[in-house]
Design a protein around this motif. Sequence first.
Motif, mmCIF file in Angstrom:
data_model
loop_
_atom_site.group_PDB
_atom_site.id
_atom_site.type_symbol
_atom_site.label_atom_id
_atom_site.label_comp_id
_atom_site.label_asym_id
_atom_site.label_seq_id
_atom_site.Cartn_x
_atom_site.Cartn_y
_atom_site.Cartn_z
ATOM 1 N N GLU A 1 0.845 -1.189 0.000
ATOM 2 C CA GLU A 1 0.000 0.000 0.000
ATOM 3 C C GLU A 1 0.889 1.251 0.000
ATOM 4 O O GLU A 1 1.730 1.415 0.886
ATOM 5 C CB GLU A 1 -0.903 -0.005 1.235
ATOM 6 N N LYS A 2 0.690 2.115 -0.989
ATOM 7 C CA LYS A 2 1.541 3.291 -1.093
ATOM 8 C C LYS A 2 1.291 4.295 0.020
ATOM 9 O O LYS A 2 2.188 5.065 0.377
ATOM 10 C CB LYS A 2 1.366 3.950 -2.457
ATOM 11 N N SER A 3 0.083 4.319 0.588
ATOM 12 C CA SER A 3 -0.213 5.228 1.685
ATOM 13 C C SER A 3 0.459 4.732 2.962
ATOM 14 O O SER A 3 0.497 3.535 3.247
ATOM 15 C CB SER A 3 -1.723 5.329 1.909
ATOM 16 N N ALA A 4 0.969 5.672 3.731
ATOM 17 C CA ALA A 4 1.590 5.302 5.007
ATOM 18 C C ALA A 4 0.555 4.947 6.055
ATOM 19 O O ALA A 4 0.881 4.312 7.064
ATOM 20 C CB ALA A 4 2.465 6.448 5.506
ATOM 21 N N VAL A 5 -0.709 5.358 5.833
ATOM 22 C CA VAL A 5 -1.785 5.080 6.794
ATOM 23 C C VAL A 5 -2.929 4.379 6.069
ATOM 24 O O VAL A 5 -3.922 5.002 5.688
ATOM 25 C CB VAL A 5 -2.283 6.368 7.477
ATOM 26 N N PRO A 6 -2.837 3.074 5.834
ATOM 27 C CA PRO A 6 -3.906 2.354 5.131
ATOM 28 C C PRO A 6 -5.227 2.425 5.884
ATOM 29 O O PRO A 6 -5.259 2.434 7.112
ATOM 30 C CB PRO A 6 -3.385 0.910 5.084
ATOM 31 N N GLY A 7 -6.316 2.510 5.123
ATOM 32 C CA GLY A 7 -7.640 2.489 5.736
ATOM 33 C C GLY A 7 -8.137 3.834 6.186
ATOM 34 O O GLY A 7 -9.279 3.950 6.651
ATOM 35 N N ALA A 8 -7.296 4.875 6.090
ATOM 36 C CA ALA A 8 -7.733 6.193 6.533
ATOM 37 C C ALA A 8 -8.648 6.823 5.484
ATOM 38 O O ALA A 8 -8.626 6.466 4.313
ATOM 39 C CB ALA A 8 -6.519 7.090 6.762
ATOM 40 N N GLY A 9 -9.466 7.779 5.922
ATOM 41 C CA GLY A 9 -10.324 8.507 4.994
ATOM 42 C C GLY A 9 -11.649 7.820 4.771
ATOM 43 O O GLY A 9 -11.928 6.731 5.271
ATOM 44 N N GLY A 10 -12.491 8.487 4.003
ATOM 45 C CA GLY A 10 -13.809 7.958 3.704
ATOM 46 C C GLY A 10 -14.805 8.335 4.782
ATOM 47 O O GLY A 10 -14.475 8.929 5.813
ATOM 48 N N ALA A 11 -16.056 7.981 4.535
ATOM 49 C CA ALA A 11 -17.123 8.295 5.481
ATOM 50 C C ALA A 11 -17.894 7.012 5.785
ATOM 51 O O ALA A 11 -17.449 6.188 6.573
ATOM 52 C CB ALA A 11 -18.033 9.386 4.911
ATOM 53 N N GLY A 12 -19.053 6.822 5.162
ATOM 54 C CA GLY A 12 -19.823 5.611 5.375
ATOM 55 C C GLY A 12 -20.013 4.839 4.081
ATOM 56 O O GLY A 12 -19.713 5.342 2.995
ATOM 57 N N LEU A 13 -20.506 3.622 4.199
ATOM 58 C CA LEU A 13 -20.815 2.807 3.022
ATOM 59 C C LEU A 13 -21.793 1.715 3.412
ATOM 60 O O LEU A 13 -21.969 1.404 4.589
ATOM 61 C CB LEU A 13 -19.552 2.221 2.386
ATOM 62 N N ALA A 14 -22.422 1.151 2.393
ATOM 63 C CA ALA A 14 -23.420 0.100 2.609
ATOM 64 C C ALA A 14 -22.834 -1.262 2.269
ATOM 65 O O ALA A 14 -22.120 -1.413 1.271
ATOM 66 C CB ALA A 14 -24.656 0.368 1.749
ATOM 67 N N ILE A 15 -23.152 -2.233 3.099
ATOM 68 C CA ILE A 15 -22.819 -3.625 2.823
ATOM 69 C C ILE A 15 -24.140 -4.388 2.742
ATOM 70 O O ILE A 15 -24.812 -4.606 3.749
ATOM 71 C CB ILE A 15 -21.906 -4.214 3.908
ATOM 72 N N ALA A 16 -24.502 -4.755 1.532
ATOM 73 C CA ALA A 16 -25.769 -5.428 1.270
ATOM 74 C C ALA A 16 -25.616 -6.937 1.490
ATOM 75 O O ALA A 16 -24.508 -7.446 1.654
ATOM 76 C CB ALA A 16 -26.221 -5.128 -0.158
ATOM 77 N N PRO A 17 -26.751 -7.672 1.509
ATOM 78 C CA PRO A 17 -26.671 -9.117 1.753
ATOM 79 C C PRO A 17 -25.723 -9.866 0.818
ATOM 80 O O PRO A 17 -25.086 -10.845 1.244
ATOM 81 C CB PRO A 17 -28.123 -9.573 1.568
#
Length: 388
Positions: free
Chosen positions: A36-52
Amino acid sequence: MTPTDRRRAIVIGAGLGGLAVAAALHRRGWTVGLYEKSAVPGAGGAGLAIAPNALRALDTFGAGDTVRSLAALSGDGGLRRPDGRFLVRTSAEAVRARFTDQMVVLERSRLAGILRDAASDVPLHAGTAATVIETGDGRRPAVVHTATGAEEAELVVAADGIGSAARAAMFPEHPGLTSTGWTTWRFVIDSAVPVQPGETWGAAGLVGLVPLAGTRTYVYAAANAPRGGRAVDERAELLRRFGSWHAPIPQLVESVAATEVLRNDIAELAAPLPAFHRGRVVLLGDAAHPMGPFLGQGACQAIEDAVVLAHVVESERGLDAYTAARQPRTSDIVRRSHRMGALALLRIPLLRALRDTALSVAGHASPDTAIRQLISVVDWWPPTEAPR
């Protein structure tokens, strides 16, 4: 390659799709390296939906129930006008009854953490870019260049996002991304204001409100806007557009800090890719099929990609089977999401009035109108399972 190398995979990108495929491959016995090129993986974003459909995919590597434990949707909701009147009603219970599972909306960072836990045995090289320099073939491995030099692998998964460098290198003749003319705003806020889940469509665009676990609420909006356009204060821009809409939209926008509002333009591929793989390199998630957010399926399709790839990669057809399984389905969802965006963001007042009338009539005639639109998207099962 040595016998152990023949089951070595390199994953480029530790976003949601990259983490999911790392977990899925590792569960099937692959040795996986995650870059991962970012030094802080998983950072950023807001919300999201996970459907069935995505929950079932997550079940294949043991993460589904952890996501389900964060479900907060309940009661009635649906699609409304700016004055608050409902056009179409639905409920979380109706979704659960139809699909034998639930819709979970959560913070992107939470899902990233869950996926990282699922792939905890996979070494993560954060702050380290990886570049495909040879795609390989049936006899030769793929080659990836990293900070430590060239590395070989039987499989390379490019989950490097919407601006994928791997995609551009694999298909240099492809025209790449094109603007849709739409932009989005997103934020998550801690608020005690009661929220009914759903969307509101009007002349200014659309706004969605979704309660999350605890007292948090995910707010998103979309509108027609020139590419690259930005306001000095995006919170003020949201109030300008939606400040007269029904409660609690203005109250939630007024309560958020301007620095917490994320704005992104929506882009899609100018044309479908000829395939999702070349040689031993495969594209996954936004690298393969960037899509608008209007069906809430961006993360879901990346997770589906991950479990299908892990299932078919060692089959007789190998990566041809991955393209054959994923390209038709994701292309259809990209088109359907685009059509939904075009319907929600109609510019012409007469067409908006006709749309609202048609939706209201359909919603009154058939209470499951909204759910029926999702059936062919959500009624998907991983290849390791049979439909219930």
